[in-house]
Structures are given as structure tokens and as C-alpha cells.
Scaffold this active site. Structure first.
Site, PDB file in Angstrom:
ATOM      1  N   TYR A  91       0.823  -1.222   0.000  1.00  0.00           N
ATOM      2  CA  TYR A  91       0.000   0.000   0.000  1.00  0.00           C
ATOM      3  C   TYR A  91       0.857   1.272   0.000  1.00  0.00           C
ATOM      4  O   TYR A  91       0.368   2.343   0.328  1.00  0.00           O
ATOM      5  CB  TYR A  91      -0.939  -0.005   1.211  1.00  0.00           C
ATOM      6  CG  TYR A  91      -1.945  -1.142   1.179  1.00  0.00           C
ATOM      7  CD1 TYR A  91      -3.090  -1.058   0.378  1.00  0.00           C
ATOM      8  CD2 TYR A  91      -1.749  -2.302   1.923  1.00  0.00           C
ATOM      9  CE1 TYR A  91      -4.009  -2.103   0.333  1.00  0.00           C
ATOM     10  CE2 TYR A  91      -2.663  -3.351   1.882  1.00  0.00           C
ATOM     11  CZ  TYR A  91      -3.786  -3.235   1.093  1.00  0.00           C
ATOM     12  OH  TYR A  91      -4.691  -4.272   1.048  1.00  0.00           O
ATOM     13  N   ASP A 150      -0.860 -10.440   8.918  1.00  0.00           N
ATOM     14  CA  ASP A 150       0.019 -11.530   8.478  1.00  0.00           C
ATOM     15  C   ASP A 150       1.501 -11.219   8.742  1.00  0.00           C
ATOM     16  O   ASP A 150       2.185 -12.043   9.309  1.00  0.00           O
ATOM     17  CB  ASP A 150      -0.233 -11.874   7.015  1.00  0.00           C
ATOM     18  CG  ASP A 150      -1.422 -12.828   6.893  1.00  0.00           C
ATOM     19  OD1 ASP A 150      -1.860 -13.377   7.932  1.00  0.00           O
ATOM     20  OD2 ASP A 150      -1.916 -13.025   5.779  1.00  0.00           O
ATOM     21  N   HIS A 386       4.179  -6.913  -4.430  1.00  0.00           N
ATOM     22  CA  HIS A 386       2.859  -6.841  -5.062  1.00  0.00           C
ATOM     23  C   HIS A 386       2.105  -5.658  -4.486  1.00  0.00           C
ATOM     24  O   HIS A 386       2.537  -5.052  -3.504  1.00  0.00           O
ATOM     25  CB  HIS A 386       2.075  -8.139  -4.807  1.00  0.00           C
ATOM     26  CG  HIS A 386       1.593  -8.288  -3.404  1.00  0.00           C
ATOM     27  ND1 HIS A 386       2.396  -8.738  -2.372  1.00  0.00           N
ATOM     28  CD2 HIS A 386       0.404  -7.996  -2.827  1.00  0.00           C
ATOM     29  CE1 HIS A 386       1.718  -8.738  -1.240  1.00  0.00           C
ATOM     30  NE2 HIS A 386       0.496  -8.284  -1.482  1.00  0.00           N
ATOM     31  N   TYR A 471     -11.369  -0.776   0.529  1.00  0.00           N
ATOM     32  CA  TYR A 471     -11.305  -0.432   1.956  1.00  0.00           C
ATOM     33  C   TYR A 471     -10.037   0.352   2.272  1.00  0.00           C
ATOM     34  O   TYR A 471      -9.931   0.989   3.311  1.00  0.00           O
ATOM     35  CB  TYR A 471     -11.410  -1.699   2.818  1.00  0.00           C
ATOM     36  CG  TYR A 471     -10.108  -2.379   3.198  1.00  0.00           C
ATOM     37  CD1 TYR A 471      -9.470  -3.252   2.333  1.00  0.00           C
ATOM     38  CD2 TYR A 471      -9.526  -2.158   4.440  1.00  0.00           C
ATOM     39  CE1 TYR A 471      -8.286  -3.870   2.685  1.00  0.00           C
ATOM     40  CE2 TYR A 471      -8.340  -2.780   4.811  1.00  0.00           C
ATOM     41  CZ  TYR A 471      -7.719  -3.632   3.931  1.00  0.00           C
ATOM     42  OH  TYR A 471      -6.548  -4.240   4.285  1.00  0.00           O
ATOM     43  N   ARG A 472      -9.098   0.339   1.341  1.00  0.00           N
ATOM     44  CA  ARG A 472      -7.767   0.899   1.593  1.00  0.00           C
ATOM     45  C   ARG A 472      -7.046   0.810   0.259  1.00  0.00           C
ATOM     46  O   ARG A 472      -7.348  -0.071  -0.546  1.00  0.00           O
ATOM     47  CB  ARG A 472      -7.128  -0.002   2.630  1.00  0.00           C
ATOM     48  CG  ARG A 472      -5.678   0.128   2.891  1.00  0.00           C
ATOM     49  CD  ARG A 472      -5.299  -1.016   3.824  1.00  0.00           C
ATOM     50  NE  ARG A 472      -3.959  -0.892   4.302  1.00  0.00           N
ATOM     51  CZ  ARG A 472      -3.361  -1.781   5.088  1.00  0.00           C
ATOM     52  NH1 ARG A 472      -4.012  -2.852   5.478  1.00  0.00           N
ATOM     53  NH2 ARG A 472      -2.133  -1.623   5.494  1.00  0.00           N
TER      54      ARG A 472
HETATM   55  C1  LIG Z   1       2.687 -10.166   2.152  1.00  0.00           C
HETATM   56  C2  LIG Z   1       1.876  -9.109   2.845  1.00  0.00           C
HETATM   57  C3  LIG Z   1       0.832  -9.476   3.679  1.00  0.00           C
HETATM   58  C4  LIG Z   1       0.079  -8.495   4.321  1.00  0.00           C
HETATM   59  N1  LIG Z   1      -0.936  -8.889   5.153  1.00  0.00           N
HETATM   60  C5  LIG Z   1      -1.662  -7.960   5.795  1.00  0.00           C
HETATM   61  C6  LIG Z   1      -2.693  -8.343   6.688  1.00  0.00           C
HETATM   62  O1  LIG Z   1      -2.913  -9.524   6.954  1.00  0.00           O
HETATM   63  N2  LIG Z   1      -3.439  -7.367   7.253  1.00  0.00           N
HETATM   64  C7  LIG Z   1      -3.176  -6.044   7.031  1.00  0.00           C
HETATM   65  O2  LIG Z   1      -3.872  -5.183   7.602  1.00  0.00           O
HETATM   66  N3  LIG Z   1      -2.185  -5.661   6.214  1.00  0.00           N
HETATM   67  C8  LIG Z   1      -1.420  -6.558   5.591  1.00  0.00           C
HETATM   68  N4  LIG Z   1      -0.394  -6.154   4.770  1.00  0.00           N
HETATM   69  C9  LIG Z   1      -0.177  -4.715   4.535  1.00  0.00           C
HETATM   70  C10 LIG Z   1       0.865  -4.065   5.491  1.00  0.00           C
HETATM   71  O3  LIG Z   1       2.088  -4.733   5.416  1.00  0.00           O
HETATM   72  C11 LIG Z   1       0.412  -4.017   6.941  1.00  0.00           C
HETATM   73  O4  LIG Z   1      -0.862  -3.408   7.034  1.00  0.00           O
HETATM   74  C12 LIG Z   1       1.381  -3.251   7.868  1.00  0.00           C
HETATM   75  O5  LIG Z   1       1.071  -3.529   9.216  1.00  0.00           O
HETATM   76  C13 LIG Z   1       1.333  -1.726   7.685  1.00  0.00           C
HETATM   77  O6  LIG Z   1       2.545  -1.205   8.103  1.00  0.00           O
HETATM   78  P1  LIG Z   1       2.767  -0.472   9.523  1.00  0.00           P
HETATM   79  O7  LIG Z   1       1.979  -1.179  10.547  1.00  0.00           O
HETATM   80  O8  LIG Z   1       4.228  -0.360   9.704  1.00  0.00           O
HETATM   81  O9  LIG Z   1       2.110   0.945   9.260  1.00  0.00           O
HETATM   82  P2  LIG Z   1       2.858   2.266   8.772  1.00  0.00           P
HETATM   83  O10 LIG Z   1       3.521   1.998   7.471  1.00  0.00           O
HETATM   84  O11 LIG Z   1       3.682   2.833   9.842  1.00  0.00           O
HETATM   85  O12 LIG Z   1       1.599   3.207   8.602  1.00  0.00           O
HETATM   86  C14 LIG Z   1       0.657   3.039   7.594  1.00  0.00           C
HETATM   87  C15 LIG Z   1       0.070   4.392   7.224  1.00  0.00           C
HETATM   88  O13 LIG Z   1      -0.724   4.881   8.307  1.00  0.00           O
HETATM   89  C16 LIG Z   1      -0.520   6.293   8.487  1.00  0.00           C
HETATM   90  N5  LIG Z   1       0.091   6.484   9.810  1.00  0.00           N
HETATM   91  C17 LIG Z   1       0.990   5.655  10.365  1.00  0.00           C
HETATM   92  N6  LIG Z   1       1.300   6.061  11.592  1.00  0.00           N
HETATM   93  C18 LIG Z   1       0.603   7.182  11.827  1.00  0.00           C
HETATM   94  C19 LIG Z   1       0.494   8.035  12.951  1.00  0.00           C
HETATM   95  N7  LIG Z   1       1.171   7.775  14.061  1.00  0.00           N
HETATM   96  N8  LIG Z   1      -0.335   9.099  12.860  1.00  0.00           N
HETATM   97  C20 LIG Z   1      -1.044   9.349  11.741  1.00  0.00           C
HETATM   98  N9  LIG Z   1      -0.975   8.547  10.647  1.00  0.00           N
HETATM   99  C21 LIG Z   1      -0.169   7.471  10.685  1.00  0.00           C
HETATM  100  C22 LIG Z   1       0.381   6.747   7.362  1.00  0.00           C
HETATM  101  O14 LIG Z   1      -0.398   7.243   6.298  1.00  0.00           O
HETATM  102  C23 LIG Z   1       1.094   5.471   6.950  1.00  0.00           C
HETATM  103  O15 LIG Z   1       1.465   5.463   5.598  1.00  0.00           O
HETATM  104  C24 LIG Z   1       0.374  -7.114   4.104  1.00  0.00           C
HETATM  105  C25 LIG Z   1       1.435  -6.755   3.267  1.00  0.00           C
HETATM  106  C26 LIG Z   1       2.180  -7.745   2.647  1.00  0.00           C
HETATM  107  C27 LIG Z   1       3.316  -7.323   1.770  1.00  0.00           C
END
Ligand SMILES: Cc1cc2nc3c(=O)[nH]c(=O)nc-3n(C[C@H](O)[C@H](O)[C@H](O)COP(=O)(O)OP(=O)(O)OC[C@H]3O[C@@H](n4cnc5c(N)ncnc54)[C@H](O)[C@@H]3O)c2cc1C
Length: 526
Positions: A91, A150, A386, A471-472
Site C-alpha cells: 500500500y 500476516d 505486489h 477499503y484501503r
Molecule cells: C505479504 C503481505 C501481507 C500483508 N498482510 C496484511 C494483513 O494480513 N493485514 C493487514 O492489515 N495488512 C497486511 N499487509 C499490509 C501491510 O504490510 C500491513 O498493514 C502493515 O502492518 C502496515 O505497516 P505499519 O503497521 O508499519 O504501518 P505504517 O507503514 O507505519 O503506517 C501506515 C500508514 O498509516 C498512516 N500512519 C501511520 N502512523 C501514523 C500516525 N502515528 N499518525 C497518523 N498517521 C499514521 C500513514 O499514512 C502510513 O502510511 C500485508 C502486506 C504484505 C506485503
């Protein structure tokens, strides 16, 4: 040197010096070597000029440093892009939407402020990862579970703000959020819900506080930076078991989903269910794809194939969490309900009693058991990553048929190979709806990525024409997706813009996030 859009090199050099004075030289990164680490490793703009690059990154260790950063950003009109752990792969990763933004990296704010066993909640800072929280709970021997997505290296704050999903009964991550602390662009610190009451005793237990409930405004948004968040955990259950239900005929899907919905909406079966089709998987393995493409086999031909190969048409693994006696009864009741479908078959799945000691490498549904890990990266077959096209559809068999047909036709029209159809069947990440997650591979091939982007945009339109929205989405498509949420001449976007202009008049926070641009940049976006 890379500079933010509209900021002169001289001003940016001054601003970087001020950032250094505010948070320490070692926490301001401006070399290309450092800032390249924040680029999207799964970028659909690989090797193209549109690939967004940060001009710098700043890593504050607390709220006061964030306030100082905002003051400087407001003075020079520097766009910031907030990340918690920055693992938003598929994303946009940790890269900003607007190239040249300064990444506000909150990984250093990684304190676990409270974990409460009795009422099953935690209060954490943005840099706390699922792994960190799990480890803390294990070390303290607390009888509560987290619900990781995941990949376990992300953060409860970042993932919940993106409205991500997991596998246990707490799978709707924003739904499990309770109480936030937010720093606004003017440096003001807001606590939501009960947190607005100084000395509040129930900030993480009662979510609404008094007056308008604003927490949702800070999810998928650019209205503030969340510096603390409450999340609800799950009391460790006594037992978990799975039950597999399979039906044989194409049209069995209608009663199958009707019963599934009843069981899930009643809380009898919990957690995330994936609708599966051993028959369609077999067809996909033969090159035919999962979707219902024009000119494909008829229902009668598919049912014959199912009989010949002894494959169920539809299948689902249901999950039950709770006291051992209760989960056994729930599985029994589930079988009773599904027995209304002629030819239905049941199999017992995996079962565990807690606490459980899993051996390293032991096959187990770790995510569904609240155990963070990274094994998903071994399961997904994509060389350069992906991105996910993820529309929400109704939780009905009719909607599943319609989506297989609509996307089957769209894929055929757009010439997308059937192998790109992974996850074309729905998941129940969120209550009362299904989400389809179509993964599109990223290639190190500019032409292929261009084509994928066109396909993605077209699919957003096709989905919208059928009343389905994502949804996103990946940062590359935030405007495209926001464009289709257009009821009453984009009233919702206009409302978001009104809020944005009032709360962040200089437009310093994450410009473009979810299609929301600050006034000074709006015209340039068209
Ligand atoms: C193979 C694979 C499997 C995945 N499976 C899942 C899954 O099962 N479920 C799922 O939900 N996702 C999944 N993802 C997507 C993603 O990897 C996860 O959602 C991951 O947890 C998001 O990264 P993060 O928690 O580090 O969020 P971040 O990258 O830190 O934040 C995400 C976004 O939220 C906003 N944000 C972050 N922090 C703040 C803050 N403190 N204040 C205001 N805005 C903020 C920003 O816009 C940021 O870009 C998957 C991805 C891959 C590649």
C-alpha cells in the site's frame, strides 16, 4: 540535493539545521543513501520519474520533538509524511505520496505504556511493533492475546490507522482501537474519548467520552499525528478449534454464505474466514484462473469436473475460540445448521488448548493464534512485491457470483493473465462484509508496471459501477479511489477538505493522503 516541492534549497538547508537543533543531528537523515531506505520497496513506479522519493527523514523521540518539527515545517511549508513502523508494503511502504516530503518516522517512540490483563487492553506508542507487544506480554506472562496482521513487523498504531485486518475475533483493527493522543499541525495535543478528562480512569475502556466521536477522523487521514493509541486485546481463550465445511454444487454457495453470515454475525464462529474453492483452485492450477471469464466452462461442466476429481465446489474453515466445552458445542451447532445443504461434508480441523508451546517450524495457524511472524513472505509468490486491489462486497453468495463474473469480464477485457488472480475469493476481515484482495505483482519492468497501473485504475471504476469500493489503497491510487466515493458531488471529500484547511492551513501533514489535499496544492491536483 532533493528538496520538498515549492521549497527553495536555501530554505530547506535552514530547515534541516533547525530540525537537527530540535531533535539531534543523528536523527535527521538527508543523504540519498539514507532517504532511499524510505522508498517503497514494492513501488509500482519502479525506475520511473514518478517514483516518490523523500527529501529527508526525521525521527523524533516524543511529543515535544514532534511539536518542534511542526513549528519548523509550518514556517517553511514543508510537507511531512508520517509513518509508525513504515511497513505498509503493498500500500506504499514508508514512502510519501508526495515526492519530496520529509518522512516523519516514529519508530523511536516505541514505549509500551500499559498492558491491562483484567480488561484486556494496551496503550502503546507508534513505534511499538506487533513483535514488541507480543514479547512484552509473553515475558510478563499475561493472559491476553494480540491480533497481528500476516506480517508481524508492522505496528498496532500504523496498521489500525490504515484500518488493517487480522485473523482472531479482534481482527477489525480500527474497531479494536480505544482512545488516542494526537498532535495537530499547530502543535496542540488532543486526547480523544475519555482521554479528554484529566486523570481519566477509563481512557482505554470506554471509547466515546463526551460529545462528537472524532477518532475515525485520524484513520486513513492527514489531520494529525497519533502519538498514543489504546487497543483492545483478547483474553487468552481456553481453546481454539477449526471446522471445515464443504459443499458440492455451484448454487450451494447461496445457502452456504447465508449460514456463514448467520454464524459469524451471531459470534458463533469468530475470526477471519476465507472462502475457498478446491475446484476453482484446481482449474487455476490448470491455467484457467479462479474468476468467471467469458467463454469459460459452464456450471454443468464445472460440476462434472468436481465429481470426476472428487473436489468440493466451495469450502470454508471456520474458527472457534473460547472454553473447550463451548467451542465443541459451537462446532456441533455449526454442523447442524449446514446440514440443511444436501451433500455437505464436515472435517475437524486443527485444535489447541492454551497456553500452547509451538515448536520452531511446526505447522500451525500462528496468526489466528495471535502469534506474530513473517512466514507470509514465504507463501506469496512475487519476486519484486505486489500491491493489493481490495474492494469490499456484500457478504452474500449472490455478491460473490457477481464479483467473479464482473472481475472475470474485466480481466479478460484488459488482458490480465489468470495467474494474477491470487486471492480472488473473499475474506471476512471485517464484520458483515467480504473483502476481495487481488494481488498484482510488481515487476522490474516499466511497461508491465504501467499496464498494471492502468488495469488497477480500471478495476476501481468497474468496482464502483457495481457499488463496491476499496477499503484501503496504495498511495499511487488514493486520488483514483477517492474520486469514486463521489456521492452528492463529492460531499465527503469537500467535508474532508474543509476540515483539512481548518486544522492544517499550511498543509504540512501528509498531503494527498486518501485524496485529501491542502488548499495550496489542490488546484495543481486538478
Ligand atoms: C505479504 C503481505 C501481507 C500483508 N498482510 C496484511 C494483513 O494480513 N493485514 C493487514 O492489515 N495488512 C497486511 N499487509 C499490509 C501491510 O504490510 C500491513 O498493514 C502493515 O502492518 C502496515 O505497516 P505499519 O503497521 O508499519 O504501518 P505504517 O507503514 O507505519 O503506517 C501506515 C500508514 O498509516 C498512516 N500512519 C501511520 N502512523 C501514523 C500516525 N502515528 N499518525 C497518523 N498517521 C499514521 C500513514 O499514512 C502510513 O502510511 C500485508 C502486506 C504484505 C506485503
Amino acid at each position: 540535493m532533493r528538496v520538498p516541492p515549492g521549497v527553495s534549497e536555501k530554505d530547506f538547508v535552514d530547515a534541516l539545521k533547525q530540525f537537527e537543533a530540535a531533535i539531534g543531528k543523528e536523527w535527521v537523515f538527508s543523504s540519498e543513501e539514507d532517504t532511499d531506505l524510505y522508498r517503497d520497496a514494492y513501488s509500482p513506479f519502479w525506475n520511473e520519474p514518478e517514483d516518490p522519493v523523500p527529501s529527508a527523514a526525521v525521527a523524533p523521540d516524543g511529543v515535544e520533538q514532534i511539536q518542534k518539527i511542526f513549528k519548523i515545517a509550518n514556517t517553511y511549508k514543508i510537507p511531512l509524511w508520517t509513518i509508525s513502523t513504515g511497513r505498509n508494503l503493498a500500500y506504499g511502504g514508508s514512502a510519501p505520496l508526495l515526492s519530496g516530503s520529509v518522512v516523519l518516522d516514529l519508530k523511536r517512540m516505541n514505549r509500551i505504556l500499559e498492558v491491562n490483563e483484567q480488561n484486556a487492553y494496551a496503550l502503546v506508542e507508534p513505534g511499538v511493533s506487533y513483535f514488541d507487544l507480543y514479547k512484552y506480554i509473553q515475558e510478563k506472562g499475561l493472559k491476553v492475546w494480540i491480533d497481528p496482521p500476516d506480517p508481524g513487523w508492522g505496528s498496532p498504531v500504523g496498521n489500525s490507522l490504515e484500518r488493517g485486518g487480522g485473523r482472531t475475533p479482534m481482527r477489525d483493527h480500527f474497531g479494536a482501537q480505544c482512545g488516542m493522543e494526537v498532535v495537530l499541525a499547530n502543535g496542540d495535543i488532543v486526547r480523544t474519548g475519555m482521554g479528554a478528562l484529566p486523570g481519566a480512569k477509563t481512557w482505554q475502556q470506554y471509547r466515546y467520552g463526551f460529545g462528537p466521536y472524532v477518532d475515525g477522523m485520524f484513520s486513513q487521514s492527514n489531520f494529525g499525528v497519533v502519538t498514543k493509541m489504546g487497543i483492545w486485546l483478547m483474553p487468552e481463550p481456553e481453546a481454539y478449534r477449526e471446522g471445515i465445511v464443504q459443499v458440492q454444487k455451484h448454487d450451494d454457495l447461496i445457502p452456504f454464505v447465508e449460514i456463514l453470515s448467520y454464524l459469524m454475525n451471531s459470534g458463533i464462529s469468530q475470526g477471519t474466514m476465507l472462502l475457498e474453492s478446491p475446484l476453482l483452485d484446481y482449474r487455476a492450477s490448470q491455467g484457467g484462473g479462479v474468476l468467471d471469464a467469458p467463454g469459460g466452462p459452464s456450471v454443468a461442466e464445472m460440476e462434472k469436473l468436481a465429481r470426476d476429481k472428487n473436489l468440493a465446489y466451495w469450502s470454508a474453515t471456520l474458527h472457534f475460540y473460547g472454553p473447550a466445552k463451548v467451542v465443541d458445542s459451537q462446532w456441533e451447532y455449526t454442523q447442524e445448521k449446514f446440514s440443511a445443504i444436501p451433500g455437505v461434508q464436515f472435517k475437524d480441523g486443527r485444535a489447541y488448548r492454551f497456553p500452547v508451546e509451538l515448536k520452531e517450524g511446526e505447522e500451525a495457524p500462528r496468526v489466528a493464534l495471535g502469534i506474530p511472524n513473517l512466514s507470509i513472505f514465504g507463501l506469496i509468490q512475487s519476486t519484486h512485491g505486489h500491491m493489493d486491489f481490495s474492494p469490499i462486497i456484500p457478504m452474500t453468495g449472490e455478491a460473490v457470483f457477481e464479483s467473479l463474473k464482473v472481475f472475470g469480464e474485466a480481466y479478460a477485457e484488459l488482458g490480465v493473465p489468470p495467474k494474477n488472480q491470487f486471492f480472488a475469493l473473499p475474506w471476512s476481515f471485517f464484520p458483515r462484509s467480504f473483502v476481495l484482495i487481488f494481488g498484482f505483482p510488481i515487476e522490474h519492468d516499466i511497461e508491465k508496471n504501467r499496464k498494471t497501473r492502468e488495469v488497477f485504475k480500471r478495476l476501481v471504476q468497474v468496482a464502483a459501477e457495481h457499488g463496491w469500493g476499496e477499503y484501503r489503497t496504495h498511495t499511487a491510487f488514493m486520488k483514483t479511489v477517492s474520486d469514486v466515493y463521489s456521492f452528492n458531488n463529492h460531499a465527503l471529500r469537500r467535508f474532508h477538505e474543509t476540515l483539512k484547511d481548518a486544522i492544517d492551513p499550511n498543509g504540512i501533514l501528509s498531503p494527498g493522503k486518501s485524496g485529501i489535499w491542502p488548499k495550496r496544492m489542490r488546484e495543481a491536483q486538478g
